[in-house]
Design a protein around this motif. Structure first.
Motif, PDB file in Angstrom:
ATOM      1  N   ASN A 231     -19.728  10.224  11.804  1.00 43.77           N
ATOM      2  CA  ASN A 231     -20.105   9.796  13.159  1.00 43.77           C
ATOM      3  C   ASN A 231     -21.610   9.615  13.327  1.00 43.77           C
ATOM      4  OD1 ASN A 231     -17.627   9.491  14.513  1.00 43.77           O
ATOM      5  ND2 ASN A 231     -17.412  11.702  14.683  1.00 43.77           N
ATOM      6  N   LEU A 232     -22.394  10.149  12.372  1.00 42.88           N
ATOM      7  CA  LEU A 232     -23.843   9.977  12.433  1.00 42.88           C
ATOM      8  C   LEU A 232     -24.351   9.057  11.325  1.00 42.88           C
ATOM      9  CD1 LEU A 232     -25.164  13.519  13.419  1.00 42.88           C
ATOM     10  CD2 LEU A 232     -25.185  11.432  14.786  1.00 42.88           C
ATOM     11  N   ALA A 233     -23.442   8.353  10.667  1.00 45.08           N
ATOM     12  CA  ALA A 233     -23.836   7.401   9.633  1.00 45.08           C
ATOM     13  C   ALA A 233     -24.567   6.219  10.264  1.00 45.08           C
ATOM     14  CB  ALA A 233     -22.610   6.906   8.884  1.00 45.08           C
ATOM     15  N   ARG A 234     -25.508   5.646   9.519  1.00 45.59           N
ATOM     16  CA  ARG A 234     -26.248   4.497  10.049  1.00 45.59           C
ATOM     17  C   ARG A 234     -25.313   3.321  10.317  1.00 45.59           C
ATOM     18  NH1 ARG A 234     -31.628   3.260  11.151  1.00 45.59           N
ATOM     19  NH2 ARG A 234     -31.587   5.512  11.325  1.00 45.59           N
TER      20      ARG A 234
ATOM     21  N   TYR B   2     -31.497  -5.063   0.434  1.00 46.43           N
ATOM     22  CA  TYR B   2     -30.828  -4.920  -0.855  1.00 46.43           C
ATOM     23  C   TYR B   2     -31.706  -4.348  -1.960  1.00 46.43           C
ATOM     24  CZ  TYR B   2     -27.222  -7.620   1.434  1.00 46.43           C
ATOM     25  OH  TYR B   2     -26.262  -8.038   2.319  1.00 46.43           O
ATOM     26  N   GLY B   3     -33.026  -4.434  -1.817  1.00 48.31           N
ATOM     27  CA  GLY B   3     -33.891  -3.976  -2.893  1.00 48.31           C
ATOM     28  C   GLY B   3     -34.375  -2.560  -2.727  1.00 48.31           C
ATOM     29  N   THR B   4     -33.591  -1.714  -2.065  1.00 43.34           N
ATOM     30  CA  THR B   4     -34.015  -0.349  -1.743  1.00 43.34           C
ATOM     31  C   THR B   4     -32.893   0.640  -2.011  1.00 43.34           C
ATOM     32  OG1 THR B   4     -33.206  -0.582   0.519  1.00 43.34           O
ATOM     33  CG2 THR B   4     -35.494  -1.223   0.119  1.00 43.34           C
ATOM     34  N   THR B   5     -33.222   1.934  -1.949  1.00 41.68           N
ATOM     35  CA  THR B   5     -32.192   2.959  -2.123  1.00 41.68           C
ATOM     36  C   THR B   5     -31.139   2.871  -1.024  1.00 41.68           C
ATOM     37  OG1 THR B   5     -33.622   4.536  -0.933  1.00 41.68           O
ATOM     38  CG2 THR B   5     -33.680   4.585  -3.339  1.00 41.68           C
ATOM     39  N   LYS B   6     -31.566   2.540   0.192  1.00 39.42           N
ATOM     40  CA  LYS B   6     -30.575   2.431   1.275  1.00 39.42           C
ATOM     41  C   LYS B   6     -29.620   1.277   1.010  1.00 39.42           C
ATOM     42  CE  LYS B   6     -33.456  -0.279   4.524  1.00 39.42           C
ATOM     43  NZ  LYS B   6     -34.102  -0.244   5.854  1.00 39.42           N
ATOM     44  N   GLY B   7     -30.142   0.189   0.424  1.00 37.83           N
ATOM     45  CA  GLY B   7     -29.286  -0.936   0.088  1.00 37.83           C
ATOM     46  C   GLY B   7     -28.313  -0.604  -1.022  1.00 37.83           C
ATOM     47  N   LYS B   8     -28.770   0.174  -2.002  1.00 36.35           N
ATOM     48  CA  LYS B   8     -27.907   0.559  -3.123  1.00 36.35           C
ATOM     49  C   LYS B   8     -26.774   1.469  -2.657  1.00 36.35           C
ATOM     50  CE  LYS B   8     -31.694   0.204  -6.485  1.00 36.35           C
ATOM     51  NZ  LYS B   8     -32.647   0.979  -7.328  1.00 36.35           N
ATOM     52  N   ILE B   9     -27.101   2.381  -1.746  1.00 33.20           N
ATOM     53  CA  ILE B   9     -26.053   3.263  -1.208  1.00 33.20           C
ATOM     54  C   ILE B   9     -25.062   2.464  -0.390  1.00 33.20           C
ATOM     55  CG2 ILE B   9     -25.627   5.088   0.498  1.00 33.20           C
ATOM     56  CD1 ILE B   9     -28.183   6.448  -0.564  1.00 33.20           C
TER      57      ILE B   9
ATOM     58  N   LYS C  90     -11.928   4.882   8.442  1.00 36.10           N
ATOM     59  CA  LYS C  90     -13.322   4.789   8.892  1.00 36.10           C
ATOM     60  C   LYS C  90     -14.199   5.431   7.822  1.00 36.10           C
ATOM     61  CE  LYS C  90     -11.647   5.633  13.583  1.00 36.10           C
ATOM     62  NZ  LYS C  90     -11.538   6.677  14.641  1.00 36.10           N
ATOM     63  N   THR C  91     -15.281   4.753   7.491  1.00 34.15           N
ATOM     64  CA  THR C  91     -16.169   5.218   6.434  1.00 34.15           C
ATOM     65  C   THR C  91     -17.612   5.163   6.915  1.00 34.15           C
ATOM     66  OG1 THR C  91     -14.656   4.348   4.743  1.00 34.15           O
ATOM     67  CG2 THR C  91     -16.909   4.860   4.047  1.00 34.15           C
ATOM     68  N   GLY C  92     -18.329   6.245   6.747  1.00 35.19           N
ATOM     69  CA  GLY C  92     -19.734   6.271   7.126  1.00 35.19           C
ATOM     70  C   GLY C  92     -20.624   5.837   5.971  1.00 35.19           C
ATOM     71  N   ILE C  93     -21.586   5.010   6.266  1.00 34.72           N
ATOM     72  CA  ILE C  93     -22.513   4.510   5.251  1.00 34.72           C
ATOM     73  C   ILE C  93     -23.923   4.982   5.581  1.00 34.72           C
ATOM     74  CG2 ILE C  93     -23.537   2.421   4.253  1.00 34.72           C
ATOM     75  CD1 ILE C  93     -20.780   1.099   4.689  1.00 34.72           C
ATOM     76  N   ARG C  94     -24.505   5.700   4.645  1.00 38.84           N
ATOM     77  CA  ARG C  94     -25.802   6.370   4.812  1.00 38.84           C
ATOM     78  C   ARG C  94     -25.698   7.475   5.868  1.00 38.84           C
ATOM     79  NH1 ARG C  94     -28.679   1.242   5.239  1.00 38.84           N
ATOM     80  NH2 ARG C  94     -29.968   2.159   6.880  1.00 38.84           N
ATOM     81  N   ILE C  95     -24.937   8.499   5.505  1.00 33.26           N
ATOM     82  CA  ILE C  95     -24.760   9.630   6.412  1.00 33.26           C
ATOM     83  C   ILE C  95     -25.885  10.648   6.253  1.00 33.26           C
ATOM     84  CG2 ILE C  95     -22.260   9.389   6.623  1.00 33.26           C
ATOM     85  CD1 ILE C  95     -21.901  11.463   4.483  1.00 33.26           C
ATOM     86  N   PHE C  96     -26.534  10.654   5.075  1.00 29.23           N
ATOM     87  CA  PHE C  96     -27.637  11.577   4.806  1.00 29.23           C
ATOM     88  C   PHE C  96     -28.964  10.853   4.570  1.00 29.23           C
ATOM     89  CE2 PHE C  96     -23.925  13.964   2.872  1.00 29.23           C
ATOM     90  CZ  PHE C  96     -23.782  14.851   3.918  1.00 29.23           C
ATOM     91  N   HIS C  97     -28.907   9.738   3.870  1.00 29.84           N
ATOM     92  CA  HIS C  97     -30.108   9.053   3.384  1.00 29.84           C
ATOM     93  C   HIS C  97     -31.183   8.883   4.449  1.00 29.84           C
ATOM     94  CE1 HIS C  97     -32.608   5.499   2.544  1.00 29.84           C
ATOM     95  NE2 HIS C  97     -32.444   5.758   1.261  1.00 29.84           N
TER      96      HIS C  97
ATOM     97  N   ALA D 176     -35.116  10.206  -2.120  1.00 30.83           N
ATOM     98  CA  ALA D 176     -34.105   9.160  -2.261  1.00 30.83           C
ATOM     99  C   ALA D 176     -34.240   8.443  -3.595  1.00 30.83           C
ATOM    100  CB  ALA D 176     -34.208   8.163  -1.110  1.00 30.83           C
ATOM    101  N   GLU D 177     -35.466   8.376  -4.100  1.00 29.78           N
ATOM    102  CA  GLU D 177     -35.722   7.760  -5.406  1.00 29.78           C
ATOM    103  C   GLU D 177     -35.530   8.774  -6.536  1.00 29.78           C
ATOM    104  OE1 GLU D 177     -36.475   4.676  -6.182  1.00 29.78           O
ATOM    105  OE2 GLU D 177     -37.094   3.730  -4.297  1.00 29.78           O
ATOM    106  N   THR D 178     -36.141   9.934  -6.392  1.00 23.80           N
ATOM    107  CA  THR D 178     -36.147  10.907  -7.493  1.00 23.80           C
ATOM    108  C   THR D 178     -34.798  11.604  -7.680  1.00 23.80           C
ATOM    109  OG1 THR D 178     -36.964  12.660  -6.020  1.00 23.80           O
ATOM    110  CG2 THR D 178     -38.609  11.341  -7.200  1.00 23.80           C
ATOM    111  N   HIS D 179     -33.991  11.669  -6.610  1.00 20.48           N
ATOM    112  CA  HIS D 179     -32.687  12.343  -6.681  1.00 20.48           C
ATOM    113  C   HIS D 179     -31.566  11.397  -6.222  1.00 20.48           C
ATOM    114  CE1 HIS D 179     -35.507  15.693  -6.794  1.00 20.48           C
ATOM    115  NE2 HIS D 179     -34.527  16.488  -7.185  1.00 20.48           N
TER     116      HIS D 179
END
Length: 259
Positions: free
Chosen positions: A244-247, A20-27, A206-213, A222-225
Motif C-alpha cells: 500500500n506504500l509502494a511507489r 530505465y537507467g537507474t536502480t528504481k527502473g531496474k526494480i 495487486k503488486t507493489g513496485i518499489r516498496i522500500f527503494h 540502492a547501488e551497493t546492495h
C-alpha cells in the motif's frame, strides 16, 4: 486525449535516463516482468499471444514480449518514443506494430481485441481515468488479462512527509512545474479498484513496485546492495502493509464473467 493528457516528446531522452537507467527502473522492470510471466504461464507455451502495450513508450516491455514470439502492438502519443522503439526493434530483428495515437482513440486505427492488454504508468497522466480504462476494456478479449500499473498517491504523500516538505502537502501535492516526470494525477488505490469493479473487472492480484527503494535514507545503498534490495522487494511486493506504500501498484485483472 484531452488537452491535459501528457505527451513526452519534449523529454523523451530524459525519460529514458531517469526511468530505465537507474536502480528504481531496474526494480520496476524486474517486478513487472515477474508479474507478466505469471500471466503468460496461464497460456500454452507454444501459443503466440496477441498483446497490446498501451502507452508503452520506448517499447521496453513490448520488445521483450516480441522476442518471446508474441504478436505485439505498441501505441503511444509520443512520436519520438515510438521512433526509438522502432529502431530498437529493427536492431533486435523483431516485429512490433507501432501506432501513434491516444489510447482513447485506438478505435480509429484498429478493430481488434487482444489476449493481454498492458497499460503501465499511464493512468496518472490522464485527466479522465475511467474513460481510459474503458478504452482498454474495448480491446481486451472476454477471457483476456489486463495489466494496469499506476502511481500511488499514498506513497507520494508518505514520502513528502518524510522529507518534511509541508508546503507541498498544504498545496494538495500540486505540481509546481508542468513538464516534469512527476505525474499530474497520482491515484488513490481504492479509487482505481472501484473504477475497475465499476467496469466489470475482477481484480486477481495487486503488486507493489518499489516498496522500500524510494524510502532509503542512504541512496547509495540502492547501488551497493542492489541484489539484497531487489530480493526484499520481490519477497514483500504482495504483502500488506508494504504494497500500500509502494511507489507504483500493479493490478492484474480479468473480466468478471471469465475470472
Amino acid at each position: 486525449m484531452t488537452i491535459q493528457d501528457r505527451n513526452f516528446d519534449d523529454i523523451s531522452n530524459k525519460f529514458a535516463q531517469n526511468i530505465y537507467g537507474t536502480t528504481k527502473g531496474k526494480i520496476r522492470e524486474a517486478i513487472v516482468w515477474q508479474t507478466l510471466e505469471k500471466i503468460l504461464a496461464t497460456y500454452p507455451s507454444d501459443k503466440p499471444l496477441t498483446i497490446l502495450d498501451a502507452g508503452g513508450g520506448q517499447g521496453q516491455i513490448a520488445l521483450r514480449l516480441a522476442n518471446l514470439g508474441h504478436k505485439v502492438t505498441l501505441c503511444d502519443i509520443s512520436e519520438q518514443m515510438l521512433e526509438q522503439a522502432k529502431q530498437k526493434a529493427q536492431a533486435e530483428k523483431v516485429c512490433i506494430n507501432c501506432l501513434c495515437c491516444p489510447i482513447q482513440q485506438l478505435d480509429n486505427l484498429i478493430n481488434k481485441q487482444f489476449d493481454l492488454v498492458i497499460c503501465h504508468a499511464v493512468l496518472e497522466w490522464v485527466a479522465e481515468p475511467i474513460e481510459l480504462i474503458n478504452s482498454l476494456k474495448k480491446h481486451l478479449k472476454s477471457d483476456g488479462y489486463l495489466s494496469l500499473m499506476f502511481y500511488n498517491y499514498h506513497a507520494l504523500l508518505f514520502k513528502t512527509v518524510t522529507l518534511g516538505n509541508f508546503g507541498y502537502i498544504q498545496s494538495g501535492l500540486a505540481k509546481r512545474k508542468k513538464k516534469t516526470l512527476s505525474p499530474d494525477f497520482p491515484r488513490v488505490p481504492n479509487d482505481v479498484y472501484h473504477w475497475l469493479t465499476q467496469l466489470d473487472f475482477n481484480i486477481l492480484q495487486k503488486t507493489g513496485i518499489r516498496i522500500f527503494h524510494d524510502y532509503l535514507t542512504n541512496k547509495s545503498k540502492a547501488e551497493t546492495h542492489f541484489e539484497q534490495l531487489l530480493e526484499l522487494e520481490q519477497k514483500y511486493c504482495q504483502t500488506e502493509p508494504y504494497l500500500n506504500l509502494a511507489r507504483y501498484i500493479l493490478v492484474t485483472a480479468k473480466n468478471k464473467i471469465n475470472s
